[in-house]
Design an enzyme around this catalytic site. Structure first.
Site, PDB file in Angstrom:
ATOM      1  N   ASP A  16     -45.369  48.508 -19.872  1.00  0.00           N
ATOM      2  CA  ASP A  16     -45.884  47.346 -19.453  1.00  0.00           C
ATOM      3  C   ASP A  16     -45.015  46.432 -19.297  1.00  0.00           C
ATOM      4  OD1 ASP A  16     -47.874  45.260 -18.868  1.00  0.00           O
ATOM      5  OD2 ASP A  16     -48.657  45.456 -20.897  1.00  0.00           O
ATOM      6  N   ASP A 110     -48.335  45.493 -13.012  1.00  0.00           N
ATOM      7  CA  ASP A 110     -47.299  45.412 -14.060  1.00  0.00           C
ATOM      8  C   ASP A 110     -47.357  46.386 -15.048  1.00  0.00           C
ATOM      9  OD1 ASP A 110     -49.344  44.196 -14.963  1.00  0.00           O
ATOM     10  OD2 ASP A 110     -48.404  42.660 -16.072  1.00  0.00           O
ATOM     11  N   GLU A 111     -48.385  47.353 -14.929  1.00  0.00           N
ATOM     12  CA  GLU A 111     -48.406  48.452 -15.909  1.00  0.00           C
ATOM     13  C   GLU A 111     -49.003  49.639 -15.332  1.00  0.00           C
ATOM     14  OE1 GLU A 111     -51.448  47.699 -18.795  1.00  0.00           O
ATOM     15  OE2 GLU A 111     -52.534  46.249 -17.696  1.00  0.00           O
TER      16      GLU A 111
END
Length: 416
Positions: A16, A110-111
């Site tokens: 993350d 983003d993860e």
């Protein structure tokens, strides 16, 4: 203890990015490093989409109204955001993940989950791979990430959250109960405010409390499916595998006005802006849209959507706008007060595989070539470097302050 024993039974990573949008902005503006930065909309109805940890120490968090965030942290710099840039960084990060293992399951820009069971011979165990990922992301992108290492997706995701910011936490199978059971019940997937309220009424405050309640009791209180699901998670049982990502099916953009709007010309101009943003996103992921939809939210929060399937898939902003405007005009709203409008591209197909519509007498270089040139200019000079004339305000600059202005709670910083 060596890294081999630390990773025993662990093959799943949850990676993350830390304060992703804000971190990318600080990378672009190094003078803001170590200061509170907020990415989000300005004005009375602006909402925070990301904040640096310096801002979070004041209580600022995503989905908070920007006005409230600035009351909590009046020295914060507020930036409007640049989705094209964030998407570009995300694509590079995901490409890095896929160079490690083909089993990458993105959850958002983003993860992502990574199953690294097959990468051990080449790169070492899961702990070594987690350290490698963190180092590569920082070296290549100038931002940090946090990594959770575990035997299941659920525990790996919780571990990455506990490791933030810029850390890594390993939870081996024998350590799962000690890690899980002290956590509050809302740490479990599927426990929202209403479910948490029900559990608290039953006296269940921690995951350990819930784990020691018979499954049938939970099923009576929450329903068969939810009760069974939470009982399994409370004992660390999560059989789901990491599933490689499917092609993106839709993308879009929407805007909440600072005050309700009843002028069709203003609505049309915003639809054009949103269509241009959506088309840029399509081109960045090499996709074409078969369907265009709009969302309209009224002053009383009532919301309607309309969609239309295109004859030929497209990633051209003008074509998305023409369809979106036609859908809006067909509503016959006249002077209805509008709070929000959105444009979405749906039923996406790979650009390279889609059939091309050939027109007799068509120009050699058309609208799409112009928009691709605008994309190149944006990458070099920043978002908004090239815009349709309709989106230029009287000041001659798109969007008023322009992409380079860094707003604070009191005034805009001068450019340069």
């Amino acid at each position: 203890m060596g890294s081999v024993s630390r990773a025993a039974g662990c093959t799943v990573l949850h990676v993350d990015m830390d304060a992703f949008f804000a971190s990318v902005e600080v990378r672009r503006r190094p003078e803001l490093a170590g200061t509170p930065v907020i990415v989000g909309g300005a004005g009375n109805r602006g909402v925070v989409t990301s904040a640096t940890y310096e801002a979070r120490r004041y209580g600022v968090h995503a989905a908070m109204p920007t006005a409230r965030a600035l009351r909590l942290c009046p020295t914060a710099t507020v930036l409007p955001g640049d989705m094209a840039l964030y998407t570009e960084v995300s694509r590079s990060v995901m490409a890095l993940f896929r160079s490690i293992t083909p089993l990458v399951e993105p959850l958002s820009l983003d993860e992502a989950f990574l199953d690294v069971a097959g990468a051990g011979r080449r790169l070492g165990d899961a702990v070594a791979i987690g350290e490698y990922v963190r180092a590569r992301v920082y070296d290549e992108q100038g931002i940090t990430c946090s990594v959770g290492v575990a035997g299941t997706k659920f525990v790996a995701k919780l571990a990455s959250t506990r490791a933030k910011p810029d850390g890594m936490l390993v939870v081996r199978p024998p350590e799962v109960m000690g890690f899980l059971h002290p956590l509050p019940v809302n740490a479990l997937w599927g426990v929202g405010p209403k479910t948490e309220e029900t559990l608290l009424r039953l006296g269940l405050r921690t995951v350990g409390d819930l784990a020691h309640v018979p499954a049938r009791t939970l099923q009576r209180a929450l329903g068969a499916a939810a009760g069974t699901h939470l009982h399994e998670l409370a004992w660390g049982r999560d059989p789901r595998r990491v599933v490689p990502d499917e092609p993106e099916r839709s993308t879009g953009a929407e805007e909440t006005f600072s005050s309700d709007v009843d002028d069709p010309a203003v609505i049309h101009r915003e639809l054009l802006h949103l269509a241009e943003r959506t088309a840029g996103r399509l081109r960045s992921i090499d996709c074409l849209a078969r369907t265009v939809s709009i969302k309209v939210r009224f002053a009383d929060f009532a919301t309607i959507t309309r969609s239309r399937t295109l004859g030929t898939p497209t990633d051209v902003g003008k074509e998305l706008y023409d369809t979106a405007r036609a859908l809006y005009d067909a509503l016959g709203l006249e002077r209805a007060r509008i709070r929000l409008v959105g444009v979405r591209a749906e039923r996406l197909v790979d650009a390279g595989a889609a059939p091309q519509q050939l027109e007799l007498g068509a120009r050699e270089h058309g609208r799409r070539d112009a928009e691709l040139a605008a994309d190149r200019a944006a990458r070099r000079f920043g978002a908004g470097a090239v815009r349709p004339a309709t989106l230029l305000h009287r000041s001659g600059r798109p969007g008023g302050a322009g992409p380079g202005a860094a707003r604070t709670g009191r005034r805009a910083h001068p450019e340069g």
